[in-house]
Design a protein around this motif. Structure first.
Motif, PDB file in Angstrom:
ATOM      1  N   SER A  11       0.862  -1.182   0.000  1.00  0.00           N
ATOM      2  CA  SER A  11       0.000   0.000   0.000  1.00  0.00           C
ATOM      3  C   SER A  11       0.895   1.227   0.000  1.00  0.00           C
ATOM      4  N   TYR A  61      -3.958  10.921  -0.531  1.00  0.00           N
ATOM      5  CA  TYR A  61      -4.492   9.761  -1.252  1.00  0.00           C
ATOM      6  C   TYR A  61      -3.828   8.503  -0.712  1.00  0.00           C
ATOM      7  N   TYR A 109      -3.846   4.092  -1.179  1.00  0.00           N
ATOM      8  CA  TYR A 109      -4.280   2.993  -2.042  1.00  0.00           C
ATOM      9  C   TYR A 109      -3.655   1.690  -1.560  1.00  0.00           C
ATOM     10  N   CYS A 128      -2.818  -1.978  -2.769  1.00  0.00           N
ATOM     11  CA  CYS A 128      -2.681  -2.741  -4.012  1.00  0.00           C
ATOM     12  C   CYS A 128      -3.270  -4.138  -3.898  1.00  0.00           C
ATOM     13  N   ASN A 142      -7.354  -3.317  -3.617  1.00  0.00           N
ATOM     14  CA  ASN A 142      -7.840  -2.262  -4.522  1.00  0.00           C
ATOM     15  C   ASN A 142      -8.701  -1.221  -3.816  1.00  0.00           C
ATOM     16  N   TYR A 143      -8.667  -1.192  -2.487  1.00  0.00           N
ATOM     17  CA  TYR A 143      -9.367  -0.145  -1.745  1.00  0.00           C
ATOM     18  C   TYR A 143      -8.538   1.135  -1.786  1.00  0.00           C
ATOM     19  N   TRP A 144      -9.227   2.268  -1.813  1.00  0.00           N
ATOM     20  CA  TRP A 144      -8.539   3.547  -1.833  1.00  0.00           C
ATOM     21  C   TRP A 144      -9.381   4.583  -1.096  1.00  0.00           C
TER      22      TRP A 144
END
Length: 331
Positions: free
Chosen positions: A234, A249, A251, A253, A256-258
């Motif tokens: 992440s 921001y 994220y 990986c 796929n949550y952001w």
């Protein structure tokens, strides 16, 4: 010759004495009363839980100790979770009136570089004793901790240095096949250092290894995090567009949550934030009156207020407006 008068015929036996004052103000005895300790009351209300949180504290003995009472109450006036705390430099006591449990913490300076720290849960009859030895070089220390009541395990040893710390602890592993306990040594620690104009941190605990790297300048910061052996990656990214605007921001990986947050400040006492979290599929916006991370005593009128609007992505009609208020009185 007397050096105090300059008169060669001076004799202390014939020194005229001042007449008593006839002013009743000067003849009145002066009485000194002890200064009443300042009383501080802090009240906090959260509309989401509809519960008030109150804290009453005062310092006495020239601010050497503090006495604090904290409790919750709902709209019906019912009191819950009352706790009394006594805090000083070498001794602190936290007592739960409902659970009838007390937590005692104390510290004693044995020498200029040696300190003993003890904690004890009276109800659970468990505690811990820690010895901290500061070495000659600044930033270096050795710490030994053992539980109470004492066990056959070795004390937990922690060595601290400017670049991090390393801990070694003996644990009991339960093997069902052998039907016996086997003692093993567990290693954990944190190392940090400068790398490519940034700070690199490596942390190992419970057979998990995390590697963090943080680069930061006046306009941007970048923070990737890698976990092993799960290979979970992440990263966080922050960009400042001016003294009052910043975008963050994050994220993951692996999932796929952001999430993203925009922040705009108006001076020191007003802050607007808006963001979105894909994991809970929720957008939100909030307005802070008073420093968000500061205390109520530094806010205007010693009061902090937050308004927050939450908008679920799947059901916009169920949007909720919440607020939180924190007020402090000094008596």
């Amino acid at each position: 010759m007397d050096s105090g008068t300059g008169n060669p015929n001076y004799s202390p036996e014939f020194d005229p004495q001042p007449l008593p004052s006839t002013n009743p103000i000067h003849s009145r005895p002066i009485l000194s009363f002890p200064k009443r300790p300042a009383l501080r009351i802090t009240t906090e209300f959260d509309s989401e839980s509809t519960v008030f949180f109150h804290k009453i504290s005062c310092k006495f003995l020239d601010s050497l100790a503090k006495l604090k009472l904290a409790f919750h109450n709902n709209s019906k006036g019912e009191i819950a979770d009352p706790q009394i705390s006594f805090v000083s430099k070498y001794l602190s006591l936290h007592y739960d009136l409902e659970d009838h449990s007390a937590l005692v913490k104390s510290s004693v300076d044995v020498g200029p570089k040696l300190k003993l720290i003890g904690t004890h849960d009276v109800k659970a009859q468990q505690g811990e004793v820690t010895m901290v030895a500061n070495l000659d070089n600044p930033g270096y220390a050795l710490q030994l901790s053992t539980p109470l009541p004492s066990t056959t395990l070795l004390p937990k040893a922690t060595f601290k240095f400017p670049q991090g710390e390393i801990s070694l602890q003996e644990k009991n592993d339960d093997h069902d096949d052998e039907e016996q306990l086997k003692n093993t040594l567990s290693l954990s620690g944190t190392l940090k250092g400068q790398f490519f104009k940034g700070l690199c941190t490596a942390q190992y605990k419970d057979e998990e290894f995390k590697l963090r790297y943080r680069y930061k300048d006046d306009e941007m910061s970048f923070l990737p995090i890698l976990s092993l052996p799960s290979n979970d990656l992440s990263f966080a990214f922050k960009r400042r567009f001016g003294p009052s605007d910043k975008l963050s921001y994050w994220y993951n990986c692996d999932s796929n949550y952001w999430s993203a947050v925009y922040k705009h400040t108006y001076g020191e006492d007003f802050k607007f934030k808006a963001g979105y979290d894909s994991e809970v599929r929720l957008g939100w916006a909030s307005l802070w009156v008073g420093d968000e991370g500061g205390k109520a005593k530094t806010a205007p009128m010693k009061m902090k207020v937050q308004f927050m609007l939450q908008v679920p992505q799947d059901d916009i009609k169920s949007s909720v407006l919440m607020f939180r208020v924190k007020k402090r009185w000094d008596i």
